[in-house]
Design a protein around this motif. Sequence first.
Motif, PDB file in Angstrom:
ATOM      1  N   SER A 441       1.193  -1.396  -0.250  1.00 55.18           N
ATOM      2  CA  SER A 441      -0.112   0.393  -0.043  1.00 55.18           C
ATOM      3  C   SER A 441       0.821   1.318   0.191  1.00 55.18           C
ATOM      4  O   SER A 441       0.726   2.381  -0.374  1.00 55.18           O
ATOM      5  CB  SER A 441      -1.087  -0.095   0.593  1.00 55.18           C
ATOM      6  N   GLU A 442       1.803   1.046   0.240  1.00 56.76           N
ATOM      7  CA  GLU A 442       2.915   2.194  -0.077  1.00 56.76           C
ATOM      8  C   GLU A 442       4.063   2.500  -0.934  1.00 56.76           C
ATOM      9  O   GLU A 442       4.806   3.069  -0.927  1.00 56.76           O
ATOM     10  CB  GLU A 442       4.149   1.840   1.294  1.00 56.76           C
ATOM     11  N   LEU A 443       3.328   1.462  -1.759  1.00 53.55           N
ATOM     12  CA  LEU A 443       4.250   1.599  -2.817  1.00 53.55           C
ATOM     13  C   LEU A 443       3.707   2.273  -4.376  1.00 53.55           C
ATOM     14  O   LEU A 443       2.575   2.278  -4.268  1.00 53.55           O
ATOM     15  CB  LEU A 443       4.799   0.308  -3.465  1.00 53.55           C
ATOM     16  N   SER A 444       4.228   2.958  -5.653  1.00 54.50           N
ATOM     17  CA  SER A 444       3.430   4.087  -6.521  1.00 54.50           C
ATOM     18  C   SER A 444       2.992   2.259  -7.363  1.00 54.50           C
ATOM     19  O   SER A 444       3.635   0.744  -7.035  1.00 54.50           O
ATOM     20  CB  SER A 444       3.656   4.408  -7.575  1.00 54.50           C
ATOM     21  N   GLY A 445       1.859   2.163  -8.489  1.00 54.19           N
ATOM     22  CA  GLY A 445       2.003   0.619  -8.862  1.00 54.19           C
ATOM     23  C   GLY A 445       3.046   0.290  -9.649  1.00 54.19           C
ATOM     24  O   GLY A 445       3.290  -0.737 -10.452  1.00 54.19           O
ATOM     25  N   GLY A 446       3.814   1.175 -10.358  1.00 51.21           N
ATOM     26  CA  GLY A 446       4.920   0.695 -11.139  1.00 51.21           C
ATOM     27  C   GLY A 446       6.181  -0.139  -9.901  1.00 51.21           C
ATOM     28  O   GLY A 446       5.858  -0.664 -10.482  1.00 51.21           O
ATOM     29  N   GLN A 447       6.095   0.292  -9.025  1.00 52.18           N
ATOM     30  CA  GLN A 447       6.765  -0.022  -7.972  1.00 52.18           C
ATOM     31  C   GLN A 447       6.409  -1.184  -6.912  1.00 52.18           C
ATOM     32  O   GLN A 447       7.594  -2.228  -7.765  1.00 52.18           O
ATOM     33  CB  GLN A 447       7.067   0.953  -6.414  1.00 52.18           C
ATOM     34  N   ARG A 448       4.736  -1.315  -7.157  1.00 55.60           N
ATOM     35  CA  ARG A 448       4.274  -2.613  -6.953  1.00 55.60           C
ATOM     36  C   ARG A 448       5.041  -3.413  -8.408  1.00 55.60           C
ATOM     37  O   ARG A 448       5.144  -4.840  -8.158  1.00 55.60           O
ATOM     38  CB  ARG A 448       3.008  -3.011  -7.043  1.00 55.60           C
ATOM     39  N   GLN A 449       4.944  -3.171  -9.519  1.00 56.05           N
ATOM     40  CA  GLN A 449       5.352  -4.576 -10.463  1.00 56.05           C
ATOM     41  C   GLN A 449       6.508  -4.851 -10.138  1.00 56.05           C
ATOM     42  O   GLN A 449       6.810  -5.743 -11.007  1.00 56.05           O
ATOM     43  CB  GLN A 449       4.771  -3.692 -12.286  1.00 56.05           C
ATOM     44  N   ARG A 450       6.952  -3.949 -10.393  1.00 57.18           N
ATOM     45  CA  ARG A 450       8.567  -4.483 -10.403  1.00 57.18           C
ATOM     46  C   ARG A 450       8.609  -5.515  -8.826  1.00 57.18           C
ATOM     47  O   ARG A 450       9.724  -6.075  -9.372  1.00 57.18           O
ATOM     48  CB  ARG A 450       9.497  -3.172  -9.848  1.00 57.18           C
ATOM     49  N   VAL A 451       8.011  -5.119  -7.749  1.00 51.89           N
ATOM     50  CA  VAL A 451       8.100  -6.333  -6.548  1.00 51.89           C
ATOM     51  C   VAL A 451       7.595  -7.679  -7.534  1.00 51.89           C
ATOM     52  O   VAL A 451       8.680  -8.598  -7.137  1.00 51.89           O
ATOM     53  CB  VAL A 451       7.741  -6.175  -5.624  1.00 51.89           C
ATOM     54  N   ALA A 452       6.947  -7.496  -8.072  1.00 50.50           N
ATOM     55  CA  ALA A 452       6.255  -9.457  -9.052  1.00 50.50           C
ATOM     56  C   ALA A 452       7.354  -9.188  -9.579  1.00 50.50           C
ATOM     57  O   ALA A 452       7.135 -10.784  -9.990  1.00 50.50           O
ATOM     58  CB  ALA A 452       4.615  -8.525  -9.308  1.00 50.50           C
ATOM     59  N   ILE A 453       7.765  -8.384 -10.273  1.00 53.42           N
ATOM     60  CA  ILE A 453       8.952  -9.077 -11.034  1.00 53.42           C
ATOM     61  C   ILE A 453       9.996  -9.401 -10.661  1.00 53.42           C
ATOM     62  O   ILE A 453      10.684 -10.909 -10.606  1.00 53.42           O
ATOM     63  CB  ILE A 453       9.806  -8.074 -12.228  1.00 53.42           C
ATOM     64  N   ALA A 454      10.272  -9.522  -9.632  1.00 55.97           N
ATOM     65  CA  ALA A 454      11.721  -9.546  -9.229  1.00 55.97           C
ATOM     66  C   ALA A 454      11.722 -10.944  -7.998  1.00 55.97           C
ATOM     67  O   ALA A 454      11.767 -11.684  -7.875  1.00 55.97           O
ATOM     68  CB  ALA A 454      11.458  -8.396  -7.475  1.00 55.97           C
ATOM     69  N   ARG A 455       9.735 -11.222  -7.631  1.00 61.78           N
ATOM     70  CA  ARG A 455       9.256 -12.162  -6.768  1.00 61.78           C
ATOM     71  C   ARG A 455       9.325 -13.110  -7.852  1.00 61.78           C
ATOM     72  O   ARG A 455       9.770 -14.792  -7.631  1.00 61.78           O
ATOM     73  CB  ARG A 455       7.693 -12.247  -6.750  1.00 61.78           C
ATOM     74  N   ALA A 456       9.086 -12.969  -9.140  1.00 66.85           N
ATOM     75  CA  ALA A 456       8.783 -14.070 -10.519  1.00 66.85           C
ATOM     76  C   ALA A 456       9.979 -14.691 -10.476  1.00 66.85           C
ATOM     77  O   ALA A 456      10.715 -15.495 -11.036  1.00 66.85           O
ATOM     78  CB  ALA A 456       8.225 -13.700 -11.160  1.00 66.85           C
TER      79      ALA A 456
END
Length: 554
Positions: A441-456
């Motif tokens: 909730s503390e991240l922007s949409g783009g930052q969240r997507q980067r987290v999703a990519i890191a997890r993958a």
Amino acid sequence: MDSSSVPLLRVRDLAVSFKTTGGDVDAVRGVSFDIPQGETLAIVGESGSGKSTTAMAIIGLLPANGRITGGSIEFNGRELVGLPESEMRGIRGASIGLVPQDPMSNLNPVSRIGTQVAETLLAHGKATRKNVAAKVIEALTAAGLPNAAERARQYPHEFSGGMRQRALIAIALACSPKLLIADEPTSALDVTVQRTILDQIDRMTDELHSGVLLITHDLGLAAERASQLVVMHRGLVVETGPAAALLATPKHDYTKALVNAAPSVAAIRARSIPARPVIHLADRPDVAAPAAPADNIVEVRGLTKHYPVRGQKTPFVAVDNVSFDIPRGQTVAIVGESGSGKTTTARMMLRVFDPTSGSINFNGRDVAKLDKKQLRDFRERVQPIFQDPYSSLNPSFTIGRIIEEPLVAYKRGSQTERRTRVRALLDQVALPTTMLRRYPSELSGGQRQRVAIARALALNPDLIICDEPVSALDVLVQAQILDLLTELQDRLGLSYLFISHDLAVVRLISDRVCVMQNGAIVESAPSEQLFSNPEHPYTRQLLASIPGNELQIA
């Protein structure tokens, strides 16, 4: 003073700060711009630059920890800063419409789409109980939703991401507002529907003499649709001017970096693309599959998915006899409009859905026949990057825990080794290690997507199924992620199924492209061959609809 010379929206020295556990954060610093009557102004900049915060400040929808600390916002000559919430409620929707960034979390999941459009119309006196149903259908049709009467009875979960975005656009435009704030209004839409929506916004501007504040990371779209452009970086306006001229000859170093990073359909991928014959499965239904190269990591044959439809005997055909291969170490892209079957195909490949018929072979094994242990091994080797960066992250986990979760589940390394790996993954997707203790909730949409990519990437998979993996990212980070995916592919031999509506991105990253329409593949060819010599009319239509294509931005 002549009222026609007064801007519809005047923002002067706007400052916004957020209270955080680490102290106050200045998100917007001294931002100023005007939107004249009937004009479109676009704000561009990377994720976290303050674009959306500026928009939310204007419409009075800042989060609870955010506040305007300075400056002025005048709308139609009326000061909005300090206006009581009761008065702002009368302005929102009726005079200032909002298309929010996220099509997934901004619709009520337990309310029908038509009901949600009707609420807006009734709340602002734009319809009566007698004519509201007709007004709802009119609004949904204007936003590009086919079969609007049927769609109005459906729930958000029955819509694709693009269809949900169109529903949000219908809600925003329903009351014919004087100002439309469009925060990435077409990021989830394919190019053909994108053009329909943007044309609708243009018609509204012309007919109602309305203004548009367009927030986007798509520079081609900004150049094509906006008369003025504001470039934001770290909460500041670093450059402003006429859109096309500013992007053609940027002066500030940051603007130059944005332009240089923007993908263009004219760009040619540096990697060599093997020549393969064009296949038209729609034109030759007797052809079950393309000729398979010797080493394919994935072979899909006759894949079909039917869904029952309430009140109808005939099922809905979401995927219709689809066949393609993914050669090891290569990228196959699937493109097509929203609802064409792209994401359903991806979910069947992940075994989230079971196909009605057909087969998916991964490393020579039929995915449908894997036992429990084999399926666990399969999911270690095949990782997804989902389209939606909002709902694909656990809101109660820290970023560090989210990225570490696959490593824990598959018992990879010690706790110290896992933490080191998580930090390395954050670095790979251009996120600082300060993100580790933050929540989604503390991240922007783009930052969240980067987290999703890191997890993958955490488990070093063989195949990554990328469902719109960069649609939420600004062009600078988008370029970094595409470079990263290409680098990892070269270094680790990764294979990708890349699903996207952004053909410029597809051309940059793909070896082969499959074009889907109404659940079927209508054209399949090597990337450069398809872009330079498209044969199917639908492919040509997609290419012709790319915003800013003629402007050659990048």
